[in-house]
Scaffold this active site. Structure first.
Site, short mmCIF file in Angstrom:
data_model
loop_
_atom_site.label_atom_id
_atom_site.label_comp_id
_atom_site.label_asym_id
_atom_site.label_seq_id
_atom_site.Cartn_x
_atom_site.Cartn_y
_atom_site.Cartn_z
N LYS A 22 0.84 -1.21 0.00
CA LYS A 22 0.00 0.00 0.00
C LYS A 22 0.87 1.26 0.00
O LYS A 22 0.64 2.18 -0.79
CB LYS A 22 -0.90 0.01 1.24
CG LYS A 22 -1.54 1.35 1.53
CD LYS A 22 -2.40 1.35 2.77
CE LYS A 22 -1.71 1.60 4.08
NZ LYS A 22 -1.37 3.00 4.38
N CYS A 116 -4.89 12.57 13.40
CA CYS A 116 -5.54 11.29 13.12
C CYS A 116 -5.38 10.39 14.33
O CYS A 116 -4.78 10.77 15.33
CB CYS A 116 -5.00 10.65 11.86
SG CYS A 116 -3.43 9.85 12.08
N ARG A 121 0.58 14.22 13.37
CA ARG A 121 1.04 14.01 12.00
C ARG A 121 0.96 15.27 11.12
O ARG A 121 0.22 15.31 10.13
CB ARG A 121 0.26 12.87 11.35
CG ARG A 121 0.43 11.58 12.11
CD ARG A 121 -0.24 10.43 11.45
NE ARG A 121 0.46 9.95 10.26
CZ ARG A 121 -0.03 9.04 9.45
NH1 ARG A 121 -1.22 8.54 9.67
NH2 ARG A 121 0.67 8.63 8.40
N ASP A 312 4.56 0.35 12.06
CA ASP A 312 3.36 -0.27 11.48
C ASP A 312 3.19 -1.74 11.89
O ASP A 312 2.20 -2.37 11.51
CB ASP A 312 3.38 -0.16 9.95
CG ASP A 312 3.15 1.27 9.48
OD1 ASP A 312 2.70 2.10 10.30
OD2 ASP A 312 3.42 1.56 8.31
N ARG A 406 -8.55 -0.67 4.45
CA ARG A 406 -7.69 0.35 3.85
C ARG A 406 -6.35 -0.23 3.43
O ARG A 406 -5.72 0.30 2.51
CB ARG A 406 -7.43 1.47 4.86
CG ARG A 406 -8.62 2.35 5.13
CD ARG A 406 -8.21 3.51 5.99
NE ARG A 406 -6.95 4.04 5.52
CZ ARG A 406 -6.05 4.65 6.29
NH1 ARG A 406 -6.29 4.84 7.56
NH2 ARG A 406 -4.92 5.10 5.78
#
Ligand code: EPU
Length: 427
Positions: A22, A116, A121, A312, A406
């Site tokens: 992604k 977010c 960010r 992540d 997503r």
């Protein structure tokens, strides 16, 4: 809203193929704005985020066609220069059109993303970088307006922290600037390298791929090119951790094990077996009492820019450590608010305390997590809940799974093929 129902406690066995990344697909799609002609991108994952980026490109005048994993994109006639709030609020990576639009048209208007679920960010590094190239930026009704007269000029850009999309954005602007641009303390994530390769295929002149110093010699003309998206290292890591958590043995194909050294090192310390073979790897748990489910050693991690342990994969690793035999300290250094999954993991029985940017995870051992209704808060937090649910006894209902969609292609199908009892319930 759609939900996932997971009946846990089933070890995973079989083979799973990894999709395109992604976080590489998004900048490569944005880069097609840089030059007219037919661009061809292979291995593009079909995700909510890639669809959002394609929608944004359409608003800007791009046309595209998907055949399987390949997308043919034509950006001959740009008709817009604005990324609207409605799209940017659903996907922050929309800001990646700033650099290429500036390079192609000299003007761009992009909604400021705002905060977010994982932190504030900001995009101040992106804007500071553009300003070093002669761009003026200002904020107008929640939108960043960036403009340059004539061509951008090369300059030296230094990032206080190596920002992934910041590096990508400035890189896409600098390839068309006049003269030389140096990006110091650039991000070295493989996704940045993937973008460098595409830009070079388009005619850009870039030195220092995979290092923290990128030197870009601006060129007058770029042309459309053919590129392929690299395998998703975060999807790969998520399946690796899932197998470590549930037990069993899974071969993960179409991946790049070299991009996962930090995770592999930690999983080996946990007591999990990992065998790498070219573009695939097998993760398995040694047998204990006739089950492929080893005792898990608790292992500390600190998230860092690549090649450090990826932020992540922090939430997913925490779900694993919740089942360890000791205490693991998980230190999150990239984002200031990336522990939203902790409260949800605790609902399954995990023993976790947050102390500033550290989570102290007191492992409760194998077979102790219990299913419960939980709520996904962001993409990777959702993945961590899936991993916890797969190894918990009883049923877990995960709501707000649009987050998961997503960034994970066909996750339900892939898990079912590995024997997991997981089902998507349509609202
Ligand atoms: N930062 C600033 N100012 C900026 C840019 C970044 O202060 O202008 C700070 C951030 O707040 C953060 C740090 O710098 O504390 C690093 O952030 P970075 O800019 O590298 O993050 P990003 O580019 O916005 C990408 C990924 C994220 C991933 C991070 C870190 C994409 C589209 N997104 O975000 O992926 O977590 O790098 O590796 O590439 C995800 O896929 O779930 C995801 C969140």
């Amino acid at each position: 809203m759609d939900k996932l129902l997971i009946d846990g406690g089933v070890p995973l066995y079989g083979t799973v193929a990894i999709s395109g990344a992604k976080n590489a697909a998004l900048p490569l799609l944005a880069a097609t704005l840089l030059a007219p002609g037919d661009h061809i991108l292979h291995n593009v994952p079909d995700l909510r985020d890639t669809r959002t980026m394609l929608k944004l490109l359409e608003i800007l005048g791009v046309t595209w066609q998907r055949t399987g994993k390949t997308i043919r994109i034509n950006s001959d006639h740009l008709t817009g220069v604005e990324a609207p709030y409605d799209l940017v609020k659903t996907m922050r990576a929309s800001v990646l059109v700033l650099g290429p639009l500036l390079a192609r048209t000299g003007f761009a208007r992009v909604s400021l993303p705002g905060g977010c679920a994982i932190g504030a960010r900001p995009i101040n590094y992106h804007l500071k970088g553009f300003e070093k190239l002669g761009v003026t930026t200002h904020l107008e009704q929640g939108y960043v307006e960036a403009a340059v007269e004539g061509r951008m000029r090369g300059g030296t850009v230094y990032f206080d922290i190596p920002s992934v999309t910041g590096t990508e954005n400035v890189l896409m602007a600098a390839v068309a600037a006049q003269g030389e641009t140096v990006i110091e303390n650039a991000a070295k994530e493989p996704e940045v390298g993937n973008l460098v390769d595409m830009l070079v295929a388009m005619g850009a002149k870039i030195e220092g791929r995979d290092t923290d110093r990128l030197v870009i010699h601006g060129v007058q003309k770029l042309t459309a090119a053919e590129s392929a998206i690299i395998p998703d290292r975060i999807e790969t890591g998520t399946y690796m951790i899932a197998v470590a958590a549930t037990g069993g043995s899974v071969t993960i194909t179409d991946c790049n094990p070299g991009h996962l050294s930090a995770l592999t090192d930690k999983l080996l310390l946990c007591g999990v077996n990992i065998e790498e073979m070219g573009e695939s790897l097998t993760v398995s748990c040694p047998e204990v009492d006739g089950r492929s489910l080893c005792r898990l050693h608790s292992v500390d991690i600190t998230t860092l820019p690549y090649p450090g342990f990826p932020t992540d994969l922090q939430a997913q690793f925490m779900a694993l450590m919740a089942q360890g035999n000791g205490t693991a300290i998980i230190h999150e250094t990239i984002f200031e608010n990336r522990f939203m999954h902790v409260a949800e993991l605790k609902r399954l029985g995990a023993d976790i305390a947050i102390e500033g940017s550290r989570a102290v995870v007191r492992g409760i051992g194998r077979d102790k997590l219990c299913g419960a209704p939980v709520m996904a808060t962001d993409l990777r937090a959702s993945a961590s809940l899936v991993i916890a649910a797969l190894s918990a006894s009883g049923q877990t209902e995960i709501s707000r799974i649009y987050h998961l969609e997503r960034g994970y292609e066909d996750m339900v199908d892939k898990l079912q093929a590995l024997g997991a009892r997981v089902e998507k319930i349509k609202a």
